[in-house]
Design a protein around this motif. Structure first.
Motif, mmCIF file in Angstrom:
data_model
loop_
_atom_site.group_PDB
_atom_site.id
_atom_site.type_symbol
_atom_site.label_atom_id
_atom_site.label_comp_id
_atom_site.label_asym_id
_atom_site.label_seq_id
_atom_site.Cartn_x
_atom_site.Cartn_y
_atom_site.Cartn_z
ATOM 1 N N PHE A 139 -1.588 3.018 4.086
ATOM 2 C CA PHE A 139 -1.440 1.732 3.409
ATOM 3 C C PHE A 139 -0.799 1.886 2.030
ATOM 4 O O PHE A 139 0.013 1.049 1.609
ATOM 5 C CB PHE A 139 -2.798 1.033 3.293
ATOM 6 N N THR A 191 2.664 -0.209 1.802
ATOM 7 C CA THR A 191 2.484 -1.557 1.240
ATOM 8 C C THR A 191 3.663 -1.886 0.336
ATOM 9 O O THR A 191 3.993 -1.134 -0.572
ATOM 10 C CB THR A 191 1.164 -1.639 0.439
ATOM 11 N N LEU A 239 1.270 -6.084 3.435
ATOM 12 C CA LEU A 239 0.581 -4.923 3.992
ATOM 13 C C LEU A 239 1.248 -4.511 5.295
ATOM 14 O O LEU A 239 1.734 -5.353 6.061
ATOM 15 C CB LEU A 239 -0.882 -5.250 4.247
#
Length: 696
Positions: A189, A193, A650
């Motif tokens: 992530f 992101t 995300l």
């Protein structure tokens, strides 16, 4: 009375102690403490309190120099040996703390499993199998006689133990370097992101440097607060003037005339090679044919227009004056294509261990193969594949492809280049007997053999004396108290700097390996403003000490160039912060008479903002910022920012993060090479090698 009695009883002891102390004080008061601390004499350093004795260091140093055959300098050898000793002791300490021992059995198993030991006939039984007892007996005999071979084996086994210790520790640490699935998910992530934001950016360059004042005390305060970042070794800065001993035009003319005087004798000499050797030529005679494009181009035309027996010169070729006699003229190709069959024998170069035929047998085999080929030339390829030991060409039927005059060994070359296409015969070389067939030739041209007498262009004794007097005169003027740089300017000389010399350095920039200059600069008697003349190979140098830096915190004068830009930006940031305050991005942009910029799809993995550059602190702030909230007056690398994150995208969640976990784990394991540096940094190391190598 009792006290006086004891003094009388020990009077001789006191007299000796006081006498020795006074003697030490007269020699050098600073050594008085060292005199009573005799351990300093016999130690070159410590690792976590464990001493490295002078004897241990010297033994390792001599062993290393023997291994390298003297191909490294004293200081290079000293550095390598020191680093090896430090590494060895650090790893030994770590294994001891972990309760892990590398024993003799471990070392022995490693040695006996080595292929070069297993396959050595000297250590094998009648069945050709490795016999451990034979190997033990061999080592025992070598050890008993203390041969050089035993010393080599002993060193080898020591290296095995050191490597085993290092590898064992590294493997243990590596085994514990893993990663969890949660780490894999978090990293996924973080890397993927994407951030979109609006920002206002005012570069530091909008404020002129002249408007910012940096004081010496501010620099001093900055480095005092960050002492660990500004630790330096003991160094010296010097400047020097170099007086090169180069031959003058008069020197060159004398040498040229001397060489020219030999032309009649060289021309009439029946054996030019003998004449050249007897008259002390500074280069040897080249007995090979020479092509025009490989001869000095300034005289190539003259040489190739000359006839056999003519002498050309004198001519200058780099650092020599030469005269050349044409001893032979021929027509030869510049490249040849040939095939061969190589029959090696015992004693030939690069012969395989399984070859047992004698030289006589090899000659007979080569002659018989040539006879077969002469009857049927088509058999050359098949016989090459069957009999030639040169497997690279054998697979191609013996074909060696095209090669030039300088590629092959002389005997092979001479046959290939002096015979015509189609010629074939047996030729002996250091590699055995060759059946050679000349397959093709191209670019036939005139070639010559030359007998060349050379005299190196060197400065005369008068020139050497003149340069010496110039250096001495310069040193004399400086000794009268005149400023070194002023004297240099007055004499139209250009001093060269050598900044940051370390106590164990041997190279001086611009001079090369001149350990004597470094040693002088670090001697206890030398101080700022001292100078000395050094007589080097091909030059004289007058060196002058301009600065001394002691070990510890970097002096302000040395740190200012590094710290000033940092403090400059910090002060500029404070001046800009008020301008970047506001409740909205629009207001801030208006206040600063600039436009709102957009950062699109920025990630922490690649923290680059378009139109600005790499700004990890600002992108990091954006990553953790609330959406649509205005953050003002943040300091970046290149300016001050205010921003508002408009969107954070995300990445799509994955069903499993094991591949990410593995990548993290593998990346950590690849960094194990940094372990030693981390261990070294955490180790208390005292390095006193300078005591051995300084001229104190």
């Amino acid at each position: 009375m009792a006290v006086l009695s004891k003094i009388r009883e020990r009077s001789m002891f006191l007299i000796i102690i006081i006498g020795l102390a006074l003697f030490a004080f007269v020699l050098d008061p600073s050594t008085l403490g060292d005199f009573f601390n005799s351990s300093k004499i016999n130690e070159v350093g410590e690792v976590n309190g464990e001493s490295i004795s002078r004897q241990e260091f010297v033994n390792e140093l001599e062993s290393y120099k023997q291994q390298t055959g003297g191909r490294v300098s004293e200081m290079q050898a000293a550095k390598t040996v020191w680093d090896n000793l430090i590494r060895k002791k650090i790893y030994a300490n770590q294994l001891e703390e972990a309760g892990i021992t590398i024993g003799e059995a471990d070392v022995w198993n490693e040695v006996t499993s080595a292929q070069f030991v297993q396959n050595n006939p000297q250590y094998q039984n009648e069945l050709g199998m490795f016999d451990e007892n034979k190997f033990k007996q061999f080592l025992a005999n070598e050890k008993e006689n203390q041969t050089q071979l035993w010393s080599q084996w002993s060193n080898y086994m020591g290296q095995i133990k050191d490597n085993a210790e290092r590898n064992t520790y590294n493997n243990l640490v590596t085994a514990g370097l893993g990663a969890s699935l949660k780490e894999g998910e978090t990293q996924y992530f973080i890397d993927n992101t994407k951030i979109n934001a609006q920002f206002v950016y005012v570069p530091y360059t909008t404020i002129a440097d002249s408007l910012v004042k940096i004081s010496k005390s501010e620099v001093e305060a900055y480095i005092s607060q960050r002492k660990d970042q500004f630790q330096v070794e003991e160094t010296r800065d010097i400047s020097y003037v170099k007086f090169d001993i180069n031959p003058t035009a008069d020197d060159e003319k004398i040498i040229k005339d001397d060489v020219a005087a030999l032309i009649p004798e060289l021309k009439s000499a029946e054996n030019p090679a003998v004449f050249i050797a007897e008259n002390g030529s500074d280069t040897n005679v080249n007995s090979n044919f020479q092509y025009k494009n490989f001869i000095n181009q300034e005289v190539a035309d003259k040489i190739y227009d000359a006839n056999k027996g003519d002498v050309v010169g004198p001519y200058k070729d780099k650092e020599f004056f030469k005269i050349s006699k044409v001893t032979e003229v021929a027509q030869m190709p510049d490249s040849v294509r040939a095939s061969h069959i190589l029959i090696p024998h015992v004693g030939a170069q690069r012969v395989a261990p399984e070859v047992t035929r004698t030289e006589e047998d090899a000659k007979k085999l080569a002659d018989s193969l040539l006879t077969v080929i002469k009857r049927n030339r088509n058999k050359f390829s098949d016989l090459a594949k069957e009999f030639s030991s040169d497997r690279g060409s054998a697979e191609k039927g013996g074909d060696l492809d095209w090669f030039n005059y300088n590629r092959m060994t002389p005997e092979f070359r001479d046959f290939s280049f002096t015979n015509k296409k189609g010629a074939m015969d047996v030729v002996k070389t250091p590699f055995g007997y060759h059946i050679i067939r000349v397959d093709d030739q191209k670019n036939t041209q005139k070639v010559v053999k030359l007998a060349t007498f050379s005299r190196k262009i060197v400065p005369s004794e008068d020139t050497e004396n003149t340069v010496f007097r110039n250096a001495e005169q310069f040193a004399l003027e400086v000794s009268k108290g005149d400023d070194f740089f002023a004297v240099a300017t007055e004499n139209k000389l250009s001093p060269r700097p050598a900044v940051g010399l370390k106590v164990l350095d041997e190279n001086v920039p611009g001079l090369g390996n001149e350990r004597q200059i470094v040693s002088w600069a670090f001697s206890k008697e030398s101080s700022i403003g001292d100078f000395k003349r050094f007589d080097l190979e091909g030059s004289h140098v007058v060196a002058y000490i301009t600065a001394k830096t002691e070990k510890g915190l970097m002096p302000v004068a040395k740190a200012i160039n590094r710290v000033r830009p940092i403090l400059m930006n910090e002060k500029k940031a404070e001046m800009l912060k008020d301008k970047l305050e506001g409740s909205t991005i629009e207001d801030i942009a208006k206040t600063n008479n600039t436009s709102i910029r957009t950062a699109s799809n920025v990630t922490l993995k690649s923290p680059t903002i378009s139109g600005v550059g790499v700004e990890p602190k600002i992108v990091g702030a954006m990553y953790n910022a609330e959406l649509n909230k205005v953050y003002t007056a943040l300091e970046g690398n290149k300016g001050v920012f205010s921003f508002k994150v408009t969107n954070r995208v995300l990445p799509t969640a994955l069903p499993n993060y094991d591949s990410n976990r593995k990548r993290i784990s593998e990346a950590r394991k690849r960094l194990t090479y940094k372990m030693f540096e981390a261990l070294k940094e955490a180790t208390d190391i005292e390095d006193n090698r300078s005591i051995m190598y300084s001229s104190n």
